[in-house]
Scaffold this motif. Structure first.
Motif, PDB file in Angstrom:
ATOM      1  N   ALA A   1       0.817  -1.225   0.000  1.00 20.31           N
ATOM      2  CA  ALA A   1       0.000   0.000   0.000  1.00 20.31           C
ATOM      3  C   ALA A   1       0.849   1.272   0.000  1.00 20.31           C
ATOM      4  N   LEU A   2       2.160   1.126   0.101  1.00 21.52           N
ATOM      5  CA  LEU A   2       3.045   2.289   0.179  1.00 21.52           C
ATOM      6  C   LEU A   2       3.724   2.615  -1.154  1.00 21.52           C
ATOM      7  N   ALA A   3       3.219   2.048  -2.233  1.00 26.66           N
ATOM      8  CA  ALA A   3       3.886   2.192  -3.532  1.00 26.66           C
ATOM      9  C   ALA A   3       3.977   3.643  -3.999  1.00 26.66           C
ATOM     10  N   ASP A   4       3.044   4.498  -3.581  1.00 26.74           N
ATOM     11  CA  ASP A   4       3.051   5.898  -4.023  1.00 26.74           C
ATOM     12  C   ASP A   4       3.811   6.822  -3.073  1.00 26.74           C
ATOM     13  N   HIS A   5       4.415   6.266  -2.021  1.00 31.24           N
ATOM     14  CA  HIS A   5       5.194   7.081  -1.100  1.00 31.24           C
ATOM     15  C   HIS A   5       6.586   7.354  -1.664  1.00 31.24           C
ATOM     16  N   HIS A   6       7.288   8.288  -1.031  1.00 31.04           N
ATOM     17  CA  HIS A   6       8.602   8.697  -1.534  1.00 31.04           C
ATOM     18  C   HIS A   6       9.644   8.670  -0.416  1.00 31.04           C
ATOM     19  N   ASP A   7      10.844   8.287  -0.795  1.00 36.14           N
ATOM     20  CA  ASP A   7      12.018   8.355   0.082  1.00 36.14           C
ATOM     21  C   ASP A   7      11.816   7.642   1.410  1.00 36.14           C
ATOM     22  N   LEU A   8      11.121   6.507   1.374  1.00 36.63           N
ATOM     23  CA  LEU A   8      10.981   5.704   2.580  1.00 36.63           C
ATOM     24  C   LEU A   8      12.322   5.054   2.923  1.00 36.63           C
ATOM     25  N   GLY A   9      12.497   4.760   4.192  1.00 35.21           N
ATOM     26  CA  GLY A   9      13.680   4.043   4.646  1.00 35.21           C
ATOM     27  C   GLY A   9      13.279   2.754   5.338  1.00 35.21           C
ATOM     28  N   VAL A  10      14.241   1.871   5.571  1.00 34.60           N
ATOM     29  CA  VAL A  10      13.975   0.594   6.239  1.00 34.60           C
ATOM     30  C   VAL A  10      15.059   0.329   7.277  1.00 34.60           C
ATOM     31  N   HIS A  11      14.613   0.018   8.486  1.00 37.65           N
ATOM     32  CA  HIS A  11      15.473  -0.503   9.556  1.00 37.65           C
ATOM     33  C   HIS A  11      14.632  -1.531  10.280  1.00 37.65           C
ATOM     34  N   SER A  12      14.898  -2.807  10.059  1.00 40.16           N
ATOM     35  CA  SER A  12      13.975  -3.844  10.504  1.00 40.16           C
ATOM     36  C   SER A  12      14.726  -5.100  10.906  1.00 40.16           C
ATOM     37  N   GLY A  13      14.059  -5.959  11.669  1.00 44.34           N
ATOM     38  CA  GLY A  13      14.655  -7.246  11.984  1.00 44.34           C
ATOM     39  C   GLY A  13      14.732  -8.137  10.770  1.00 44.34           C
ATOM     40  N   SER A  14      13.708  -8.075   9.913  1.00 46.45           N
ATOM     41  CA  SER A  14      13.660  -8.897   8.709  1.00 46.45           C
ATOM     42  C   SER A  14      13.326  -8.041   7.496  1.00 46.45           C
ATOM     43  N   LEU A  15      13.809  -8.484   6.351  1.00 48.29           N
ATOM     44  CA  LEU A  15      13.520  -7.851   5.068  1.00 48.29           C
ATOM     45  C   LEU A  15      12.865  -8.895   4.173  1.00 48.29           C
ATOM     46  N   GLY A  16      11.760  -8.498   3.499  1.00 46.70           N
ATOM     47  CA  GLY A  16      11.043  -9.427   2.641  1.00 46.70           C
ATOM     48  C   GLY A  16      10.940  -8.951   1.212  1.00 46.70           C
ATOM     49  N   ASP A  17      10.160  -9.673   0.419  1.00 46.06           N
ATOM     50  CA  ASP A  17       9.984  -9.341  -0.999  1.00 46.06           C
ATOM     51  C   ASP A  17       9.433  -7.931  -1.180  1.00 46.06           C
ATOM     52  N   GLY A  18       8.535  -7.506  -0.268  1.00 46.96           N
ATOM     53  CA  GLY A  18       7.937  -6.176  -0.407  1.00 46.96           C
ATOM     54  C   GLY A  18       8.964  -5.069  -0.339  1.00 46.96           C
ATOM     55  N   VAL A  19      10.000  -5.247   0.479  1.00 45.34           N
ATOM     56  CA  VAL A  19      11.071  -4.261   0.546  1.00 45.34           C
ATOM     57  C   VAL A  19      11.818  -4.207  -0.781  1.00 45.34           C
ATOM     58  N   ALA A  20      12.119  -5.390  -1.342  1.00 47.16           N
ATOM     59  CA  ALA A  20      12.823  -5.428  -2.630  1.00 47.16           C
ATOM     60  C   ALA A  20      12.003  -4.732  -3.711  1.00 47.16           C
ATOM     61  N   ARG A  21      10.693  -4.972  -3.733  1.00 43.92           N
ATOM     62  CA  ARG A  21       9.849  -4.350  -4.768  1.00 43.92           C
ATOM     63  C   ARG A  21       9.835  -2.827  -4.630  1.00 43.92           C
ATOM     64  N   LEU A  22       9.721  -2.339  -3.398  1.00 41.02           N
ATOM     65  CA  LEU A  22       9.672  -0.892  -3.206  1.00 41.02           C
ATOM     66  C   LEU A  22      11.035  -0.242  -3.457  1.00 41.02           C
ATOM     67  N   MET A  23      12.108  -0.976  -3.238  1.00 40.17           N
ATOM     68  CA  MET A  23      13.428  -0.452  -3.592  1.00 40.17           C
ATOM     69  C   MET A  23      13.579  -0.399  -5.105  1.00 40.17           C
ATOM     70  N   GLN A  24      13.070  -1.414  -5.790  1.00 47.40           N
ATOM     71  CA  GLN A  24      13.147  -1.435  -7.250  1.00 47.40           C
ATOM     72  C   GLN A  24      12.306  -0.318  -7.869  1.00 47.40           C
ATOM     73  N   SER A  25      11.162  -0.025  -7.254  1.00 46.80           N
ATOM     74  CA  SER A  25      10.274   1.001  -7.809  1.00 46.80           C
ATOM     75  C   SER A  25      10.724   2.414  -7.461  1.00 46.80           C
ATOM     76  N   GLY A  26      11.583   2.536  -6.461  1.00 48.63           N
ATOM     77  CA  GLY A  26      12.057   3.850  -6.041  1.00 48.63           C
ATOM     78  C   GLY A  26      11.315   4.442  -4.865  1.00 48.63           C
ATOM     79  N   ALA A  27      10.308   3.738  -4.323  1.00 49.63           N
ATOM     80  CA  ALA A  27       9.598   4.248  -3.149  1.00 49.63           C
ATOM     81  C   ALA A  27      10.489   4.199  -1.909  1.00 49.63           C
ATOM     82  N   ILE A  28      11.305   3.148  -1.802  1.00 44.45           N
ATOM     83  CA  ILE A  28      12.297   3.062  -0.732  1.00 44.45           C
ATOM     84  C   ILE A  28      13.642   3.486  -1.300  1.00 44.45           C
ATOM     85  N   THR A  29      14.169   4.589  -0.782  1.00 45.07           N
ATOM     86  CA  THR A  29      15.501   5.062  -1.190  1.00 45.07           C
ATOM     87  C   THR A  29      16.441   5.176   0.003  1.00 45.07           C
TER      88      THR A  29
END
Length: 418
Positions: free
Chosen positions: A219-247
């Motif tokens: 649901a966060l696909a339209d967000h910008h410049d999100l970051g991640v600091h988490s115990g686990s990383l999943g497919d959703g993180v990879a997708r949002l990094m590929q799309s540019g939502a997570i930078t």
């Protein structure tokens, strides 16, 4: 130099002693050839103990308890079958406590089994899919046995291993285990929509495991410049990094990098993380450190629960008398998000399980998270922000996010029991 083990003649009975505690990387980091051999050879070893994390394989079976004492910090995955059979003991601790417990010997690890990626040009081995609590075990185990898997992704991490860090090596060429895609239901999607509306551009995310965190990332696909600091990383993180939502461009710490302790996803994630410096795996001592979490501005911690009572107490461990969850890292991250400037400590869950309400007057299991730590509780029916609310105010806020068919009976139960 480590001793080379031959795939067709691995003899762990010569390396593991009766009374030893054996640990290996959890979930997809499990070194399957080694753990399978351990189960087969258990009777030749004598009675020993295995410390389990999330189990994504059927390696450990109830019948193996004839020679093995099973201990775990969680009842997730295949651990549930061990718990249902009455052969799984639970270590009820916060995830952040595991490194010190291992370092101090309170949780003694004698033998460590690892899955590593092949050595690089400098002869250094990547820990591949997991760092987390494996790092203190590396420093304390008597014996380190590694599966070097040709298909394991080579990831950037806090630590790499040299030949002198490993006692025995087994070479393999197999696809690592993968997490199946989550089944996202309508209620999960509604919850994700509520949470996405709370998340600002530039926020840093921590996600628990399961359908709701996966739905939130979607649901966060339209967000910008999100970051991640988490115990686990999943497919959703990879997708949002590929799309540019997570930078990760606006993180207070580790700018430009998604930080996690373990990769929990499919081949999509494994391929994306391979040789990718934008993903960094760290130890639990870092990912769950309270000062690190508090220093991440706008940290949004999103975790799930089995049930929440009308005062904000959370049970994340037991359902219908069975141990299915964990104390885990939820409270670590909720506290970190509460201390973070602009942070959001969120517990999310559907309002019902079948016909039963998951918003309850009294918990049916332990209090994993006390009501003094309550933040935002989210169901498909809305958001209850309990921060600063009295018990009477919380009652109304929690009833508003319960399923409408249960609200009257919940209020009646609350009145009856005080």
């Amino acid at each position: 130099m480590p001793t080379l083990l031959q795939p067709d003649s691995v003899d762990l009975s010569a390396l593991i002693r009766p009374g030893d505690t054996v640990l290996w990387g959890q979930a997809n980091a499990e070194p399957l050839p080694l753990t399978a051999a351990l189960m087969v050879q258990r009777q030749r070893i004598g009675r020993f103990r295995v410390m389990l994390g999330i189990a994504n394989s059927a390696t450990c079976r109830p019948e193996h308890a004839d020679c093995i004492d099973f201990l775990a910090y969680c009842g997730a995955g295949a651990n549930r079958e061990l718990a249902n059979a009455g052969v799984l003991d639970i270590l009820p601790c916060h995830y952040s406590q595991l490194p010190e417990m291992i370092r101090s010997g309170a949780l003694r690890i004698d033998v460590l089994l690892l899955q590593l990626a092949p050595a690089d040009g400098n002869g250094r081995y990547s820990l591949s899919l997991a760092h987390e609590y494996l790092l203190p075990a590396l420093d304390s185990a008597r014996v380190v046995i590694a599966e070097v898997n040709q298909q394991a992704p080579r990831t950037y991490g806090e630590r790499t291993l040299g030949a002198d860090d490993i006692d025995f090596i087994l070479h393999s060429d197999r696809a690592p285990l993968e997490n199946p895609p989550s089944r996202i239901r309508e209620a999960d999607a509604q919850i994700a929509w509520h949470i996405a509306g709370l998340v600002e551009d530039g926020a840093t995310l921590q996600m628990g495991i399961g359908a709701i965190p996966d739905a939130v990332l979607g649901a966060l696909a339209d967000h910008h410049d999100l970051g991640v600091h988490s115990g686990s990383l999943g497919d959703g993180v990879a997708r949002l990094m590929q799309s540019g939502a997570i930078t990760n461009a606006r993180k207070s710490l580790d700018r430009g990098v998604s930080v996690g302790g373990i990769l929990l996803g499919s081949r999509l994630l494994h391929d994306f993380a391979h040789d990718n410096p934008a993903i960094l795996l760290r130890s639990t001592a870092y990912t769950h450190d309270p000062d690190v979490l508090a220093s991440q501005e706008r940290l949004v911690a999103i975790n799930s629960a089995v049930e929440v009572d009308l005062s904000g107490q959370v049970n994340s461990e037991v359902a219908a008398g069975g141990y299915i969850g964990a104390v885990g890292g939820a409270l670590d991250f909720l506290r970190g998000a509460r201390r973070s400037h602009g942070g959001l400590p969120i517990i999310a869950l559907p309002s019902t399980a079948g016909s039963a309400s998951r918003i309850v007057a009294r918990l049916s299991g332990p209090v994993t998270i006390p009501r003094s730590e309550a933040g935002l509780i989210v169901t498909e029916h809305g958001v209850a922000d309990l921060r600063g609310l009295s018990l009477r105010q919380r009652l109304r806020a929690m009833l508003d996010i319960a399923h409408p068919t249960h609200r009257a009976s919940l209020e009646e139960q609350f009145a009856r029991h005080g």
